[in-house]
Design a protein around this motif. Structure first.
Motif, PDB file in Angstrom:
ATOM      1  N   LEU A  81       0.829  -1.206   0.000  1.00 54.48           N
ATOM      2  CA  LEU A  81       0.000   0.000   0.000  1.00 54.48           C
ATOM      3  C   LEU A  81       0.864   1.257   0.000  1.00 54.48           C
ATOM      4  N   GLU A  82       1.996   1.220   0.702  1.00 56.07           N
ATOM      5  CA  GLU A  82       2.897   2.375   0.683  1.00 56.07           C
ATOM      6  C   GLU A  82       3.422   2.626  -0.729  1.00 56.07           C
ATOM      7  N   ILE A  83       3.771   1.542  -1.433  1.00 60.99           N
ATOM      8  CA  ILE A  83       4.246   1.687  -2.808  1.00 60.99           C
ATOM      9  C   ILE A  83       3.130   2.240  -3.692  1.00 60.99           C
ATOM     10  N   LEU A  84       1.905   1.708  -3.520  1.00 61.11           N
ATOM     11  CA  LEU A  84       0.764   2.214  -4.287  1.00 61.11           C
ATOM     12  C   LEU A  84       0.537   3.690  -4.016  1.00 61.11           C
ATOM     13  N   ALA A  85       0.658   4.094  -2.752  1.00 55.80           N
ATOM     14  CA  ALA A  85       0.464   5.498  -2.403  1.00 55.80           C
ATOM     15  C   ALA A  85       1.473   6.386  -3.128  1.00 55.80           C
ATOM     16  N   ALA A  86       2.724   5.948  -3.157  1.00 56.23           N
ATOM     17  CA  ALA A  86       3.750   6.739  -3.841  1.00 56.23           C
ATOM     18  C   ALA A  86       3.495   6.807  -5.339  1.00 56.23           C
ATOM     19  N   LEU A  87       3.089   5.675  -5.931  1.00 58.44           N
ATOM     20  CA  LEU A  87       2.856   5.626  -7.370  1.00 58.44           C
ATOM     21  C   LEU A  87       1.655   6.461  -7.793  1.00 58.44           C
ATOM     22  N   ALA A  88       0.683   6.586  -6.906  1.00 56.84           N
ATOM     23  CA  ALA A  88      -0.535   7.322  -7.253  1.00 56.84           C
ATOM     24  C   ALA A  88      -0.500   8.772  -6.789  1.00 56.84           C
ATOM     25  N   LEU A  89      -0.135   8.987  -5.534  1.00 55.77           N
ATOM     26  CA  LEU A  89      -0.262  10.324  -4.953  1.00 55.77           C
ATOM     27  C   LEU A  89       0.728  11.319  -5.551  1.00 55.77           C
ATOM     28  N   LEU A  90       1.989  10.929  -5.666  1.00 58.40           N
ATOM     29  CA  LEU A  90       2.991  11.879  -6.162  1.00 58.40           C
ATOM     30  C   LEU A  90       2.712  12.327  -7.599  1.00 58.40           C
ATOM     31  N   PRO A  91       2.466  11.398  -8.535  1.00 61.56           N
ATOM     32  CA  PRO A  91       2.147  11.874  -9.889  1.00 61.56           C
ATOM     33  C   PRO A  91       0.857  12.694  -9.939  1.00 61.56           C
ATOM     34  N   GLY A  92      -0.154  12.278  -9.170  1.00 61.80           N
ATOM     35  CA  GLY A  92      -1.409  13.030  -9.174  1.00 61.80           C
ATOM     36  C   GLY A  92      -1.239  14.447  -8.692  1.00 61.80           C
ATOM     37  N   VAL A  93      -0.542  14.618  -7.583  1.00 63.23           N
ATOM     38  CA  VAL A  93      -0.307  15.963  -7.047  1.00 63.23           C
ATOM     39  C   VAL A  93       0.550  16.781  -8.005  1.00 63.23           C
ATOM     40  N   ALA A  94       1.583  16.135  -8.561  1.00 67.76           N
ATOM     41  CA  ALA A  94       2.454  16.860  -9.498  1.00 67.76           C
ATOM     42  C   ALA A  94       1.683  17.321 -10.725  1.00 67.76           C
ATOM     43  N   ALA A  95       0.775  16.475 -11.222  1.00 64.45           N
ATOM     44  CA  ALA A  95      -0.012  16.842 -12.396  1.00 64.45           C
ATOM     45  C   ALA A  95      -0.913  18.037 -12.108  1.00 64.45           C
ATOM     46  N   LEU A  96      -1.548  18.042 -10.939  1.00 59.29           N
ATOM     47  CA  LEU A  96      -2.448  19.137 -10.590  1.00 59.29           C
ATOM     48  C   LEU A  96      -1.696  20.431 -10.304  1.00 59.29           C
ATOM     49  N   LEU A  97      -0.479  20.305  -9.779  1.00 60.89           N
ATOM     50  CA  LEU A  97       0.298  21.500  -9.447  1.00 60.89           C
ATOM     51  C   LEU A  97       0.995  22.107 -10.654  1.00 60.89           C
ATOM     52  N   PRO A  99       0.125  23.362 -13.669  1.00 57.74           N
ATOM     53  CA  PRO A  99      -0.306  24.689 -14.157  1.00 57.74           C
ATOM     54  C   PRO A  99      -0.007  25.807 -13.164  1.00 57.74           C
ATOM     55  N   TRP A 100      -0.206  25.545 -11.888  1.00 55.82           N
ATOM     56  CA  TRP A 100       0.053  26.552 -10.860  1.00 55.82           C
ATOM     57  C   TRP A 100       1.531  26.915 -10.806  1.00 55.82           C
ATOM     58  N   LEU A 101       2.395  25.888 -10.918  1.00 56.91           N
ATOM     59  CA  LEU A 101       3.836  26.148 -10.876  1.00 56.91           C
ATOM     60  C   LEU A 101       4.274  26.958 -12.097  1.00 56.91           C
ATOM     61  N   HIS A 102       3.732  26.622 -13.247  1.00 57.48           N
ATOM     62  CA  HIS A 102       4.099  27.377 -14.443  1.00 57.48           C
ATOM     63  C   HIS A 102       3.615  28.820 -14.343  1.00 57.48           C
ATOM     64  N   GLU A 103       2.458  29.028 -13.746  1.00 57.00           N
ATOM     65  CA  GLU A 103       1.972  30.397 -13.550  1.00 57.00           C
ATOM     66  C   GLU A 103       2.851  31.132 -12.548  1.00 57.00           C
ATOM     67  N   LEU A 104       3.276  30.415 -11.502  1.00 55.30           N
ATOM     68  CA  LEU A 104       4.133  31.024 -10.493  1.00 55.30           C
ATOM     69  C   LEU A 104       5.452  31.487 -11.096  1.00 55.30           C
ATOM     70  N   PHE A 105       6.013  30.655 -11.995  1.00 55.75           N
ATOM     71  CA  PHE A 105       7.305  30.995 -12.595  1.00 55.75           C
ATOM     72  C   PHE A 105       7.148  31.702 -13.946  1.00 55.75           C
ATOM     73  N   ARG A 106       5.895  32.113 -14.245  1.00 52.75           N
ATOM     74  CA  ARG A 106       5.617  32.924 -15.423  1.00 52.75           C
ATOM     75  C   ARG A 106       6.054  32.256 -16.728  1.00 52.75           C
ATOM     76  N   THR A 107       5.705  30.969 -16.873  1.00 56.53           N
ATOM     77  CA  THR A 107       5.933  30.256 -18.123  1.00 56.53           C
ATOM     78  C   THR A 107       4.588  29.988 -18.778  1.00 56.53           C
ATOM     79  N   SER A 108       4.626  29.580 -20.058  1.00 57.36           N
ATOM     80  CA  SER A 108       3.391  29.513 -20.836  1.00 57.36           C
ATOM     81  C   SER A 108       2.671  28.163 -20.760  1.00 57.36           C
ATOM     82  N   ASP A 109       3.299  27.141 -20.223  1.00 63.36           N
ATOM     83  CA  ASP A 109       2.697  25.805 -20.218  1.00 63.36           C
ATOM     84  C   ASP A 109       1.724  25.683 -19.050  1.00 63.36           C
ATOM     85  N   ASP A 110       0.425  25.621 -19.347  1.00 63.80           N
ATOM     86  CA  ASP A 110      -0.569  25.511 -18.284  1.00 63.80           C
ATOM     87  C   ASP A 110      -1.288  24.163 -18.321  1.00 63.80           C
ATOM     88  N   ARG A 111      -0.654  23.148 -18.931  1.00 63.60           N
ATOM     89  CA  ARG A 111      -1.279  21.834 -19.044  1.00 63.60           C
ATOM     90  C   ARG A 111      -1.252  21.099 -17.692  1.00 63.60           C
TER      91      ARG A 111
END
Length: 202
Positions: A81-97, A99-111
Motif C-alpha cells: 500500500l505504501e508503494i501504491l500510495a507513492a505511485l498514485a499520490l505523487l504523480p497526481g499531485v504533481a499533475a495538478l500543481l 499549471p500553478w507552478l508554471h503560472e508562479l514561474f511565469r511560463t506559458s505551459d498551463d497543461r
C-alpha cells in the motif's frame, strides 16, 4: 536514576523495539501489548542476573522482526500500500500543481500533466524502497554477513541509479499530459492508501 534492575536501559530497549515495529507497520494496539510483554520479560531476565543483550541480541531490528513474524501477512500488505500510495499520490499531485507552478514561474505551459523526470525518479527509488523494506522485514532469517551484503548492494544500486537519473534519465522539459479527473483520481487513491497504512499505526 538507574536501579538494580536496569529500568532506564530496559525502557530504552523497549522503545527502540517499538520504533522498529512501527516502521514495519505493526498496529498500535499490537505494539503496546507486545511492548508490555517484552518489558516484563526483560525485567525478569535482569532480575535473574542476565544482561539485556542476552535476550534481544545485538541486532534490535532482527529481534523486532522476529517478534512481528506472525503478522507478516499484514506488514506485506502495508508495504504494498505504501508503494501504491507513492505511485498514485505523487504523480497526481504533481499533475495538478503543474499549471500553478508554471503560472508562479511565469511560463506559458498551463497543461495538467506529470513531469517525465518525476516518473523516472520514482522508477529509480521504488525498487530500492521495496528491497530495503523486504530486508528489514526478513532480516531475522538472514545471517549478518548476508544482511550486510544485501544492504550494501541496495545502497550501491541507489547510488548508481541516482547517478544515471541525474545525467541520462532526467527530462526536465517533457510532460505527460493527464486529464484533471484522472489526476484527482490518482490523488484520491494515493491518499486512501496512505490512510490504510498509517491509521492502524496511530
Amino acid at each position: 536514576m538507574t536501579d538494580r534492575y536496569g529500568t532506564p536501559q530496559i525502557e530504552g530497549t523497549v522503545a527502540r523495539v517499538q520504533h522498529a515495529w512501527y516502521r514495519v507497520g505493526m498496529p498500535r494496539r499490537w505494539r503496546r501489548r507486545r511492548a508490555e510483554e517484552l518489558q516484563a520479560h526483560l525485567q525478569e531476565a535482569v532480575a535473574d542476573g542476565r544482561a539485556i543483550d542476552d535476550v534481544v541480541g545485538d541486532d534490535i531490528e532482527a529481534f523486532a522482526a522476529e517478534w512481528a513474524a506472525a503478522e507478516r501477512s499484514h506488514t506485506v500488505a502495508w508495504q504494498l500500500l505504501e508503494i501504491l500510495a507513492a505511485l498514485a499520490l505523487l504523480p497526481g499531485v504533481a499533475a495538478l500543481l503543474n499549471p500553478w507552478l508554471h503560472e508562479l514561474f511565469r511560463t506559458s505551459d498551463d497543461r495538467v500533466g506529470v513531469p517525465v523526470s518525476l516518473l523516472t525518479l520514482l522508477a529509480v527509488i521504488l525498487p530500492f524502497q521495496a528491497g530495503w523494506q523486504a530486508l528489514r522485514m526478513w532480516r531475522h532469517r538472514l545471517e549478518r554477513r548476508i544482511r550486510t551484503l544485501l544492504g550494501g548492494g541496495l545502497t550501491l544500486y541507489l547510488a548508481v541509479a541516482a547517478f544515471a537519473w541525474a545525467f541520462w534519465l532526467r527530462e526536465t522539459d517533457r510532460l505527460l499530459p493527464l486529464a484533471p479527473l484522472a489526476a484527482w483520481a490518482l490523488v484520491v487513491v494515493g491518499a486512501a492508501a496512505l490512510v490504510a497504512v498509517f491509521w492502524p499505526r496511530r
